[in-house]
Write a protein that holds these residues in place. Structure first.
Motif, PDB file in Angstrom:
ATOM      1  N   HIS A 287      -6.758  59.169  91.619  1.00 52.69           N
ATOM      2  CA  HIS A 287      -5.651  60.116  91.679  1.00 52.69           C
ATOM      3  C   HIS A 287      -4.348  59.405  92.041  1.00 52.69           C
ATOM      4  N   THR A 288      -3.269  60.166  92.059  1.00 49.62           N
ATOM      5  CA  THR A 288      -1.947  59.614  92.329  1.00 49.62           C
ATOM      6  C   THR A 288      -1.438  60.120  93.676  1.00 49.62           C
ATOM      7  N   PHE A 289      -1.023  59.199  94.535  1.00 48.21           N
ATOM      8  CA  PHE A 289      -0.459  59.577  95.826  1.00 48.21           C
ATOM      9  C   PHE A 289       0.307  58.395  96.396  1.00 48.21           C
ATOM     10  N   ILE A 290       1.080  58.641  97.433  1.00 53.87           N
ATOM     11  CA  ILE A 290       1.864  57.592  98.084  1.00 53.87           C
ATOM     12  C   ILE A 290       0.916  56.681  98.842  1.00 53.87           C
ATOM     13  N   TYR A 291       1.028  55.393  98.560  1.00 54.84           N
ATOM     14  CA  TYR A 291       0.084  54.434  99.118  1.00 54.84           C
ATOM     15  C   TYR A 291       0.455  54.082 100.548  1.00 54.84           C
ATOM     16  N   ASN A 292      -0.549  53.619 101.285  1.00 53.68           N
ATOM     17  CA  ASN A 292      -0.388  53.260 102.692  1.00 53.68           C
ATOM     18  C   ASN A 292       0.473  52.005 102.820  1.00 53.68           C
ATOM     19  N   TRP A 293       1.774  52.207 102.927  1.00 49.71           N
ATOM     20  CA  TRP A 293       2.710  51.095 103.031  1.00 49.71           C
ATOM     21  C   TRP A 293       4.033  51.623 103.565  1.00 49.71           C
ATOM     22  N   PRO A 294       4.725  50.884 104.424  1.00 48.13           N
ATOM     23  CA  PRO A 294       6.015  51.374 104.926  1.00 48.13           C
ATOM     24  C   PRO A 294       7.006  51.627 103.792  1.00 48.13           C
ATOM     25  N   ARG A 305       5.514  52.484  97.773  1.00 48.08           N
ATOM     26  CA  ARG A 305       4.372  52.162  96.930  1.00 48.08           C
ATOM     27  C   ARG A 305       3.593  53.430  96.611  1.00 48.08           C
ATOM     28  N   VAL A 306       3.100  53.478  95.372  1.00 49.55           N
ATOM     29  CA  VAL A 306       2.333  54.628  94.903  1.00 49.55           C
ATOM     30  C   VAL A 306       1.046  54.124  94.283  1.00 49.55           C
ATOM     31  N   LEU A 307      -0.052  54.753  94.641  1.00 52.77           N
ATOM     32  CA  LEU A 307      -1.316  54.479  93.956  1.00 52.77           C
ATOM     33  C   LEU A 307      -1.398  55.460  92.793  1.00 52.77           C
ATOM     34  N   ASP A 308      -1.214  54.963  91.596  1.00 50.39           N
ATOM     35  CA  ASP A 308      -1.152  55.818  90.413  1.00 50.39           C
ATOM     36  C   ASP A 308      -2.383  55.561  89.551  1.00 50.39           C
ATOM     37  N   LYS A 309      -3.356  56.472  89.658  1.00 45.80           N
ATOM     38  CA  LYS A 309      -4.569  56.410  88.845  1.00 45.80           C
ATOM     39  C   LYS A 309      -5.268  55.061  88.980  1.00 45.80           C
ATOM     40  N   GLY A 310      -5.383  54.609  90.221  1.00 46.62           N
ATOM     41  CA  GLY A 310      -6.146  53.406  90.495  1.00 46.62           C
ATOM     42  C   GLY A 310      -5.350  52.126  90.551  1.00 46.62           C
ATOM     43  N   LYS A 311      -4.048  52.167  90.248  1.00 49.13           N
ATOM     44  CA  LYS A 311      -3.231  50.964  90.253  1.00 49.13           C
ATOM     45  C   LYS A 311      -2.060  51.129  91.213  1.00 49.13           C
ATOM     46  N   ILE A 312      -1.845  50.114  92.059  1.00 49.32           N
ATOM     47  CA  ILE A 312      -0.739  50.169  93.012  1.00 49.32           C
ATOM     48  C   ILE A 312       0.551  49.762  92.312  1.00 49.32           C
ATOM     49  N   THR A 313       1.564  50.594  92.423  1.00 50.84           N
ATOM     50  CA  THR A 313       2.868  50.323  91.829  1.00 50.84           C
ATOM     51  C   THR A 313       3.939  50.355  92.906  1.00 50.84           C
ATOM     52  N   THR A 314       4.780  49.344  92.936  1.00 49.88           N
ATOM     53  CA  THR A 314       5.937  49.335  93.833  1.00 49.88           C
ATOM     54  C   THR A 314       7.117  49.954  93.108  1.00 49.88           C
ATOM     55  N   LEU A 315       7.660  51.016  93.642  1.00 47.18           N
ATOM     56  CA  LEU A 315       8.790  51.720  93.045  1.00 47.18           C
ATOM     57  C   LEU A 315      10.058  51.393  93.826  1.00 47.18           C
ATOM     58  N   VAL A 324      14.993  54.273  88.602  1.00 50.67           N
ATOM     59  CA  VAL A 324      13.812  53.787  89.301  1.00 50.67           C
ATOM     60  C   VAL A 324      13.156  52.694  88.479  1.00 50.67           C
ATOM     61  N   ARG A 325      12.846  51.577  89.143  1.00 48.65           N
ATOM     62  CA  ARG A 325      12.080  50.500  88.521  1.00 48.65           C
ATOM     63  C   ARG A 325      10.695  50.455  89.141  1.00 48.65           C
ATOM     64  N   GLY A 326       9.723  50.004  88.356  1.00 53.05           N
ATOM     65  CA  GLY A 326       8.363  49.925  88.849  1.00 53.05           C
ATOM     66  C   GLY A 326       7.777  48.549  88.609  1.00 53.05           C
ATOM     67  N   TYR A 327       7.045  48.037  89.601  1.00 53.51           N
ATOM     68  CA  TYR A 327       6.433  46.721  89.474  1.00 53.51           C
ATOM     69  C   TYR A 327       4.966  46.814  89.859  1.00 53.51           C
ATOM     70  N   SER A 328       4.099  46.311  88.985  1.00 57.26           N
ATOM     71  CA  SER A 328       2.674  46.283  89.273  1.00 57.26           C
ATOM     72  C   SER A 328       2.284  45.026  90.034  1.00 57.26           C
ATOM     73  N   GLY A 329       3.216  44.083  90.159  1.00 58.47           N
ATOM     74  CA  GLY A 329       2.962  42.866  90.906  1.00 58.47           C
ATOM     75  C   GLY A 329       4.159  41.949  90.862  1.00 58.47           C
ATOM     76  N   MET A 330       4.073  40.826  91.581  1.00 63.88           N
ATOM     77  CA  MET A 330       5.187  39.896  91.648  1.00 63.88           C
ATOM     78  C   MET A 330       4.684  38.465  91.581  1.00 63.88           C
ATOM     79  N   SER A 331       5.377  37.653  90.803  1.00 65.65           N
ATOM     80  CA  SER A 331       5.061  36.227  90.706  1.00 65.65           C
ATOM     81  C   SER A 331       6.091  35.448  91.514  1.00 65.65           C
ATOM     82  N   ASP A 332       5.606  34.521  92.333  1.00 61.36           N
ATOM     83  CA  ASP A 332       6.503  33.726  93.160  1.00 61.36           C
ATOM     84  C   ASP A 332       6.928  32.469  92.388  1.00 61.36           C
ATOM     85  N   ASP A 333       8.090  32.534  91.789  1.00 60.13           N
ATOM     86  CA  ASP A 333       8.623  31.372  91.071  1.00 60.13           C
ATOM     87  C   ASP A 333       9.660  30.636  91.906  1.00 60.13           C
TER      88      ASP A 333
END
Length: 407
Positions: A287-294, A305-315, A324-333
């Protein structure tokens, strides 16, 4: 502190990251037995400035750290010999001073100046007057430092590390907020009473008054509480919070509740699942809900952060551009893996990211094995920041804070 001992305590029951199963329910019940519970009308929720976000309409993908972390600078937390810090789990800034909490190695709180120079370890551990158990939360209010320990106690110190007062609270708390009038807000995972599961309550003398209640059942009463999210420069004398497995973000002052953000979804967690802990554990990720994150906020941005259908997205909500931008992850370059996650704290328009010094040390060790001078010169030119940082990093280096803006 003025009126510290009789201060009104405000509690917020939310979702979080500390196990309620570790709470001694007998001690909990002993502390609660002298309190009388009385109900009051549910607090009106204002919604004039609510901003709706539909994660399904936000394009998501990985992002390079260099694309979003701008105007970067680094604060090395310097301590005396023998004082070793682990991961920084929480931090607060007031009057240019940096207060950090390490729950991993030293299990202590420390105060640094704006340059990262060590000032002192907050209080001391022990069972004597003014001594505390392992701290689990910190708060900074003007020239006062507050520490919450695992024994349900709040300790207050001044900027000379002098003990001022101790307050015992009748429930476990993992997060706190201090209002200007010395009222206190707490994030709490259990009170030992089923009818108080996940509600906002007042503790005033010997009476607890419910203010804004939505009891979602004892099935999740053992789950834990989300730390209160605040940025005084933006919210003034209030804080943000969200309920367990919910889609709404509220702003709470000491006299009203206001709905600020709402995640629009056709897939919230049904009430019948919330009422059954077994079903919740099995099906919550679908399900979709606000994820446990400040939730972090500045004048221009809000990050959640939102858990959207099993995937964590940073909004990231850009308030100026209303987008609004959404990121499913971040690469450290930038730092060869030294940046592990998104920020943990916001102050003014700046965000703070603790770096992984263990990873930076491993990189330093690997680079020391390279004998090709041309290759090393190319690497240094490509990522000068990381080479500068690694000059002072060793096997037991303290954490480093990256201070930056997010674009």
């Amino acid at each position: 502190m003025k009126n510290f001992l009789p201060a009104v305590l405000l509690a917020v029951l939310l979702t979080g990251c500390y196990s309620g199963n570790n709470v001694d329910e007998r001690l909990n019940a002993t502390r609660m037995k002298d309190f009388t519970f009385t109900s009051s009308p549910e607090q009106e929720v204002l919604g004039s400035s609510v901003y709706q976000i539909n994660p399904s309409h936000v394009e998501k993908g990985f992002v390079d750290a260099s694309e979003i972390y701008k105007n970067r600078s680094y604060i090395e937390l310097k301590t005396p010999s023998g004082v070793i810090l682990g991961d920084i789990t929480k931090m607060k800034i007031s009057n240019g001073l940096i207060l950090v909490l390490d729950e991993r190695i030293s299990k202590s709180a420390y105060l640094f100046d704006s340059n990262g120079d060590y000032m002192f370890k907050v209080g001391r551990k022990g069972g004597g007057p003014g001594e505390h158990d392992d701290p689990i939360d910190i708060e900074f209010k003007g020239e006062r430092i507050f520490l919450v320990d695992r024994s349900f106690n709040i300790y207050e110190y001044d900027l000379k590390n002098q003990f001022i007062a101790k307050q015992q609270i009748p429930f476990f708390s993992h997060s706190m907020y201090v209002f200007d009038n010395d009222e206190m807000a707490f994030s709490n995972n259990t009170t030992g009473y089923e009818d108080l599961s996940y509600q906002i309550i007042f503790i005033d003398g010997q009476e607890i008054i419910k203010r804004h209640s939505k009891n979602i059942g004892k099935a999740i009463s053992g789950y834990t509480s989300q730390p209160l999210t605040n940025n005084r420069a933006i919210h003034g004398d209030s804080f943000l919070f969200f309920k367990p497995w919910d889609t709404k973000v509220y702003q709470m002052s000491n006299n009203q509740v206001e709905l600020r953000y709402e995640i629009v979804t056709d897939n919230p967690i049904p009430q019948k699942i919330l009422e059954n802990s077994g079903m919740l554990l099995e099906r919550e990720l679908k399900h979709t809900f606000i994820y446990n994150w400040p939730i972090l906020e500045t004048e221009n941005l809000a990050i959640m952060r939102v858990l959207d259908k099993g995937k964590i997205t940073t909004l990231i909500h850009n308030k100026e551009k209303d987008m609004v931008r959404g990121y499913s992850g971040m690469s450290d370059d930038l730092l060869y893996g030294g940046i592990s996650d998104f920020p943990i704290y916001a102050n003014g328009n700046d965000f703070y990211v603790p770096l992984m010094v263990e990873q930076l040390y491993e990189v330093k060790q690997e680079l020391s094995k390279i004998t090709d001078k041309k290759l090393l010169a190319e690497l240094r030119e490509a990522r000068p920041e990381v080479f500068k940082l690694m000059e002072s990093i060793n096997e037991i280096s303290n954490p480093i804070l990256m201070k930056c803006e997010i674009q």
